[in-house]
Scaffold this motif. Structure first.
Motif, PDB file in Angstrom:
ATOM      1  N   LEU A   6       0.820  -1.204   0.000  1.00 28.12           N
ATOM      2  CA  LEU A   6       0.000   0.000   0.000  1.00 28.12           C
ATOM      3  C   LEU A   6       0.849   1.247   0.000  1.00 28.12           C
ATOM      4  N   VAL A   7       0.487   2.225  -0.829  1.00 28.23           N
ATOM      5  CA  VAL A   7       1.105   3.541  -0.752  1.00 28.23           C
ATOM      6  C   VAL A   7       0.131   4.474  -0.064  1.00 28.23           C
ATOM      7  N   PRO A  27       7.032   3.142   2.013  1.00 28.64           N
ATOM      8  CA  PRO A  27       6.998   4.584   1.807  1.00 28.64           C
ATOM      9  C   PRO A  27       7.434   4.972   0.411  1.00 28.64           C
ATOM     10  N   VAL A  28       6.870   6.063  -0.079  1.00 28.69           N
ATOM     11  CA  VAL A  28       7.327   6.637  -1.338  1.00 28.69           C
ATOM     12  C   VAL A  28       8.696   7.256  -1.096  1.00 28.69           C
ATOM     13  N   ALA A  29       9.606   7.007  -2.013  1.00 30.00           N
ATOM     14  CA  ALA A  29      10.965   7.522  -1.836  1.00 30.00           C
ATOM     15  C   ALA A  29      10.968   9.032  -1.774  1.00 30.00           C
ATOM     16  N   SER A  30      11.895   9.589  -1.037  1.00 28.47           N
ATOM     17  CA  SER A  30      11.990  11.034  -0.872  1.00 28.47           C
ATOM     18  C   SER A  30      12.086  11.723  -2.222  1.00 28.47           C
ATOM     19  N   ARG A 400       6.234  10.114 -12.729  1.00 29.64           N
ATOM     20  CA  ARG A 400       7.665  10.369 -12.856  1.00 29.64           C
ATOM     21  C   ARG A 400       8.425   9.202 -13.469  1.00 29.64           C
ATOM     22  N   GLY A 401       7.694   8.128 -13.811  1.00 29.79           N
ATOM     23  CA  GLY A 401       8.332   6.984 -14.435  1.00 29.79           C
ATOM     24  C   GLY A 401       8.921   5.992 -13.462  1.00 29.79           C
ATOM     25  N   LEU A 402       8.534   6.063 -12.187  1.00 28.09           N
ATOM     26  CA  LEU A 402       9.067   5.171 -11.165  1.00 28.09           C
ATOM     27  C   LEU A 402       8.135   3.981 -10.944  1.00 28.09           C
ATOM     28  N   ASP A 403       8.694   2.863 -10.509  1.00 25.93           N
ATOM     29  CA  ASP A 403       7.868   1.750 -10.086  1.00 25.93           C
ATOM     30  C   ASP A 403       7.141   2.143  -8.803  1.00 25.93           C
ATOM     31  N   GLN A 404       5.858   1.856  -8.750  1.00 27.49           N
ATOM     32  CA  GLN A 404       5.064   2.298  -7.611  1.00 27.49           C
ATOM     33  C   GLN A 404       4.281   1.134  -7.016  1.00 27.49           C
ATOM     34  N   PRO A 405       4.517   0.787  -5.762  1.00 29.08           N
ATOM     35  CA  PRO A 405       3.631  -0.182  -5.099  1.00 29.08           C
ATOM     36  C   PRO A 405       2.200   0.361  -5.096  1.00 29.08           C
ATOM     37  N   PHE A 406       1.225  -0.512  -5.253  1.00 30.03           N
ATOM     38  CA  PHE A 406      -0.153  -0.044  -5.372  1.00 30.03           C
ATOM     39  C   PHE A 406      -1.083  -1.134  -4.870  1.00 30.03           C
TER      40      PHE A 406
END
Length: 495
Positions: A6-7, A27-30, A400-406
């Motif tokens: 989960l984000v 957590p979402v990276a800084s 932003r083109g990043l891999d995102q947990p969802f």
């Protein structure tokens, strides 16, 4: 569907003010909760004291199918080719008013109160006008503007929702297309006769951009079109009219539903009640409606192009995030059904394109984003702090083109104008679509049956799958905040 964990959005990304305990999250990276904007010495900047935060513009159509985008070359060239295409975007409550309520609250209907277009739990009267996201941006120093179709039932006599710097919704003749009025900032409504509503909304949207561009504050602007929704002619629904210049276009267009095996499905006795024992859809009616809808969208296509031109002329284009979507999809004879407010892919799926600073041109994502995620995303982009708990998750990392947990399971639901205001409520995963309305239920296995021809609700091989989906449904139909974005894990295989 991306599914790892989960984000949960931070104060800048959508859950500020929540009193709920935080779950275990990745957590979402800084630095991933912002999009870059041009610096003050860039060619498009104005005065050196210009607020560096990006503008956000949301352009929305009404009842547009995801595949209708093929008929909008300007929008594809100016938004999709210059930005990101979410290929699995959905409207999780696919009906005009509930979908719009999700976009102005960041919440599902169980939390914002808008379950249908009409009835005690429907229409604008079901929305708390002080509970509306424009107030977040107003407090954050943004100018805010709304132009076009708001929630169903809104009139010039109704209270103005809080937070809008410029307020210009349709307040009369909302479904007429030709004779209508807009609020014009609560002055005497601006009345139009024998005008075309899309062209007027486009013109007033561009005027709002020019007005806002004279100031140093960034802006949030919603431009919500009526097309391709049907027209009401003396209370009778008829296909939408086009602008005169488009009247002869798409004379040979064939509805995409004709290539779907579910069109006028031979056997519907196993299907849920909205499709069971329904007569075949008249192919001529479907063709006529499809062609009219595509013609009506041509003015929206030009409106998108004129908006981009106006943003460029005012020096705002390179610092603006432009989002294009629809409030819901539309069925053109799949399962013999014409319309919306049902849980099938043609109705749930919507176009969702995003262009802006930091977004790679021509990119795409299969993240299962929904309309409920957009307010959290806008808050993350702007740094605005939500005034209440939101149910969506920011997708800025994906932009932003990043891999995102969802999340791996999404709440989907429909409403009714009577009873408790609910109809079918269920869940969608990367493989299954499941819904329940009292004793009636359905379960589709999209991996084996992508056209959703077979209802497997009573199939013993899917008993464990059904039980697991029901458990998730039970949690999500009452979810609030982070609980709407859980990762449940793998589902059992059919036995």
């Amino acid at each position: 569907m991306a599914a790892a964990a989960l984000v949960v959005c931070s104060a800048a990304a959508g859950l500020a003010g929540s009193s709920e305990p935080a779950p275990s999250v990745v957590p979402v990276a800084s630095g991933t909760d912002r999009l870059p904007v041009p610096t003050d010495d860039s060619p498009v900047s104005r005065a050196g004291n210009r607020d560096a935060r990006p503008n956000v513009v949301l352009v929305m159509t009404d009842d547009m199918r995801a595949d209708d985008l093929r008929a909008m070359p300007l929008t594809r060239r100016l938004i999709a080719d210059r930005g990101l295409d979410f290929t699995d975007a959905t409207s999780p409550h696919p009906l005009c008013c509930p979908a719009r309520a999700e976009l102005v609250t960041g919440q599902y209907a169980q939390n914002n109160g808008v379950q249908h277009n009409a009835g005690p739990f429907g229409g604008f009267q079901a929305l708390d006008p002080t509970h509306e996201i424009s107030s977040w941006f107003s407090r954050a120093g943004y100018r805010t503007g709304f132009v076009g179709k708001f929630l169903n039932g809104y009139t010039a006599e109704d209270v103005r929702p809080s937070g809008w710097t410029h307020w210009d919704p349709l307040v009369a003749g909302v479904y007429d297309y030709l004779d209508f009025a807009l609020a014009d900032d609560d002055e005497s409504p601006a009345k139009y006769r024998n005008s075309y509503v899309t062209d007027v909304i486009a013109e007033r949207t561009n005027d709002t951009v020019r007005r806002f561009a004279r100031h140093d504050e960034p802006f949030l602007l919603f431009s919500w079109h009526l097309a391709p929704h049907y027209r009401l002619d003396d209370g009778r629904p008829v296909p939408p009219p086009s602008a005169p210049r488009d009247a002869d276009k798409f004379a040979d267009a064939v509805p995409p539903s004709f290539d779907d095996p579910s069109f006028n499905e031979r056997t519907v006795l196993d299907q849920p009640r909205p499709f069971r024992n329904r007569r075949d859809a008249d192919p001529q009616v479907v063709v006529r409606e499809h062609r009219a809808r595509l013609r009506a969208l041509q003015s929206v296509d030009r409106a998108v192009a004129s908006l981009v031109d106006t943003l460029r002329e005012t020096g705002e284009l390179e610092r603006t995030v432009i989002v294009f979507t629809s409030d819901n999809g539309y069925s053109l004879g799949e399962h013999r059904f014409l319309g919306k407010n049902v849980l099938t892919d043609p109705v749930l799926q919507v176009p969702l394109l995003v262009r802006g600073p930091g977004i790679a041109p021509g990119s795409s994502s299969d993240l299962s984003v929904t309309l409920v995620d957009l307010p959290a995303t806008f808050a993350a982009i702007s740094g605005a702090t939500p005034g209440w708990t939101v149910d969506g998750a920011s997708v800025v990392p994906t932009l932003r083109g990043l891999d995102q947990p969802f999340r791996d399971t999404t709440l989907v639901q429909t409403g009714d104008d009577g009873g408790d205001g609910w109809a079918y409520r269920g869940v969608r995963t990367d493989r299954y679509l499941y819904g329940v309305n009292g004793a009636d239920a359905f379960l589709y296995d999209d991996e084996l049956d992508p056209h959703q021809l077979v209802n497997r609700i009573d199939d013993p091989a899917y008993a464990a799958v059904r039980a697991a989906l029901e458990e998730r449904r039970g949690q999500l139909i009452t979810c609030r905040g982070w609980a709407c974005n859980q990762t449940f894990g793998a589902l059992p295989e059919p036995g």
